[in-house]
Design a protein around this motif. Structure first.
Motif, short mmCIF file in Angstrom:
data_model
loop_
_atom_site.label_atom_id
_atom_site.label_comp_id
_atom_site.label_asym_id
_atom_site.label_seq_id
_atom_site.Cartn_x
_atom_site.Cartn_y
_atom_site.Cartn_z
N LEU A 100 1.06 -1.27 -0.21
CA LEU A 100 -0.06 0.01 0.09
C LEU A 100 0.86 1.15 0.07
N VAL A 101 0.66 2.30 -0.93
CA VAL A 101 1.10 3.53 -0.95
C VAL A 101 0.16 4.64 -0.44
N ASP A 102 0.24 5.61 0.60
CA ASP A 102 -0.39 6.39 1.11
C ASP A 102 0.51 7.92 1.21
N GLN A 103 0.89 8.21 0.08
CA GLN A 103 1.59 9.46 0.15
C GLN A 103 0.86 10.74 0.21
N VAL A 104 1.10 11.72 1.00
CA VAL A 104 0.47 13.00 1.35
C VAL A 104 0.96 13.85 0.27
N LEU A 105 0.31 14.39 -0.50
CA LEU A 105 0.58 15.25 -1.64
C LEU A 105 0.51 16.74 -1.57
N ILE A 106 -0.36 16.89 -0.45
CA ILE A 106 -0.54 18.28 -0.13
C ILE A 106 -0.98 18.18 1.54
N GLN A 107 -0.34 18.90 2.31
CA GLN A 107 -0.24 19.03 3.99
C GLN A 107 -1.22 19.72 4.22
N GLY A 108 -2.48 19.32 4.97
CA GLY A 108 -3.33 19.79 5.52
C GLY A 108 -3.08 20.19 6.97
N LYS A 109 -3.83 21.33 7.63
CA LYS A 109 -3.62 21.80 8.88
C LYS A 109 -4.73 21.48 9.79
N ILE A 114 -13.10 -0.20 1.44
CA ILE A 114 -12.16 -1.13 1.39
C ILE A 114 -10.94 -0.98 2.34
N PRO A 115 -10.28 -2.07 2.51
CA PRO A 115 -9.21 -2.05 3.61
C PRO A 115 -8.11 -1.07 3.20
N GLY A 116 -7.84 -0.88 1.98
CA GLY A 116 -6.74 0.11 1.65
C GLY A 116 -7.07 1.58 1.83
N TRP A 117 -8.37 1.97 2.14
CA TRP A 117 -8.86 3.17 2.34
C TRP A 117 -8.81 3.35 4.00
N ASP A 118 -9.05 2.22 4.59
CA ASP A 118 -9.12 2.36 6.05
C ASP A 118 -7.55 2.32 6.49
N VAL A 120 -4.19 13.10 -0.51
CA VAL A 120 -3.44 11.83 -0.59
C VAL A 120 -3.38 10.99 -1.84
N LEU A 121 -2.49 10.54 -2.22
CA LEU A 121 -2.21 9.73 -3.22
C LEU A 121 -2.23 7.93 -2.77
N LEU A 122 -3.09 7.32 -3.06
CA LEU A 122 -3.51 5.83 -2.49
C LEU A 122 -3.06 4.99 -3.69
N VAL A 123 -2.10 4.04 -3.72
CA VAL A 123 -2.09 3.06 -4.51
C VAL A 123 -2.35 1.81 -3.48
N ILE A 124 -3.36 1.00 -4.07
CA ILE A 124 -3.88 -0.05 -3.24
C ILE A 124 -3.93 -1.30 -4.02
N PRO A 125 -3.11 -2.56 -3.40
CA PRO A 125 -3.13 -3.76 -4.14
C PRO A 125 -4.40 -4.40 -4.04
N ALA A 126 -4.50 -5.20 -4.82
CA ALA A 126 -6.04 -5.84 -5.28
C ALA A 126 -6.47 -6.54 -3.79
N ASP A 127 -5.40 -7.04 -3.19
CA ASP A 127 -5.85 -7.82 -1.94
C ASP A 127 -6.36 -6.80 -0.86
N GLN A 128 -6.16 -5.35 -1.00
CA GLN A 128 -6.53 -4.60 0.12
C GLN A 128 -7.81 -3.50 -0.66
N ALA A 129 -8.33 -4.43 -1.85
CA ALA A 129 -9.35 -3.67 -2.83
C ALA A 129 -10.27 -4.69 -3.00
#
Length: 338
Positions: free
Chosen positions: A227-236, A287-291, A303-312
């Motif tokens: 799972l990739v969960d990269q923050v692209l813009i940082q909120g406050k 789906i688990p990748g979002w959680d 947030v950029l999410l790249v979610i493998p199939a087993d978490q989708a």
């Protein structure tokens, strides 16, 4: 993005229709049923223009910021669409297309049936696009022109509610007039703002600088296995915690069928629904990748999410744009949490 892939409907607590990325058909509380009460009916008769008053008028009691008590007259309703400001707040004026939070208490005029309240346990404020056609006029039209912090009485004939078909889930018939007490919250940005961080070349590139579905460019290489969960813009804003309600904008695409394309074909986007997506996070409603990927992030984050199939969706195919065993790519803007 609930598990059943709702390019279908999701219904946050009595409010809106939103196209969501899949969901379980869990049993709903009374508040959830009320929330489904704001699903926009298929267009038929246009809602009448709101008026400030029409005899007879319901009475609203109780403190602002808490569940209201609605007392409905014994007489028949006037048939007019009433939007009456009971107490005016001192915040900004809500304009058409603003995204604004609100709380509600609702009742059916004739039967006296309670439609629930967002103040009840398990409820939460609703995020509404003022004037949106994807939300019943009883909410969407009633918010336009109100000030943040106001309490508003709404009397909605069928054309301003669910139309002639009613809403069976909420216990509303096609002839029912509805009564709401609405507490107007804050206007909220529709998308994350700020400078977007650079993204490694082996990950999808994102362009999401307009209030519309994002452009996702998938690189010509295999997707990551984790799972990739990269923050692209940082909120406050506030931290997103498990069990809390989160409102967000998102766009999603499948990796493999879009590999190497400059612009992926999206299988879903909240922007196409006219309403952001609201869900409980961290509790299996999505789906688990979002959680896993969104808990711990913050309001205002992109947030950029790249979610493998087993978490989708695993081996489930969801149509031509979302084959079985797909790694999923999402760009998610977190707008609010409560």
């Amino acid at each position: 993005m609930r598990r059943r892939l709702a390019a279908l409907l999701i219904v946050p607590a009595l409010a809106l229709t939103a196209t969501a990325c899949g969901g379980d058909d869990n049993k709903k509380s009374d508040t959830d049923k009320a929330d489904s009460a704001s699903s926009s009916p298929k267009a038929e008769a246009a809602a009448p223009k709101p008026v400030d008053s029409a005899s007879p008028m319901p009475e609203i009691s109780g403190a602002l910021g808490k569940q209201a008590k609605i007392t409905v007259p014994k007489a028949e309703p006037s048939g007019k669409f009433v939007v009456h400001t009971l107490s005016q707040g001192d915040g900004a004026v809500v304009k058409k297309d603003d995204l604004v939070s609100m709380n509600f208490t609702g009742k059916v005029w004739k039967s006296g049936k309670d439609l629930g309240s967002s103040y009840q346990q398990g409820g939460s404020p609703q995020m509404i696009t003022a004037g949106s056609k994807s939300v019943i006029p009883a909410f969407a039209d009633a918010l336009v022109g109100q000030k943040e912090g106001s309490r508003v009485l709404v009397v909605a004939p069928p054309a301003a509610g669910f139309g002639s078909q009613g809403n069976q889930q909420a216990g509303v018939t096609g002839t029912d007039t509805l009564v709401f007490a609405i507490d107007v919250g804050k206007v909220t940005p529709k998308m994350a703002t700020g400078t977007q961080a650079s993204i490694p070349s082996n990950l999808p590139q994102i362009k999401a600088d307009k209030p519309e579905p994002a452009t996702i460019s998938v690189p010509k290489n295999d997707p990551p296995k984790k799972l990739v969960d990269q923050v692209l813009i940082q909120g406050k804003g506030a931290e997103v915690k498990s069990g809390k309600t989160v409102t967000m904008q998102y766009s999603g695409a499948a990796w493999k069928i879009n590999e190497g394309k400059p612009k992926a074909t999206l299988f879903d986007s909240s922007w196409n629904a006219g309403q952001p997506f609201t869900t409980v996070i961290g509790q299996g409603q999505v789906i688990p990748g979002w959680d896993k990927g969104l808990v711990g992030k913050h309001v205002g984050d992109r947030v950029l999410l790249v979610i493998p199939a087993d978490q989708a969706y695993g081996k489930q195919a969801k149509g031509d744009t979302l084959p079985a065993n797909s790694t999923l790519v999402f760009v998610v803007d977190i707008l609010a949490t409560s």
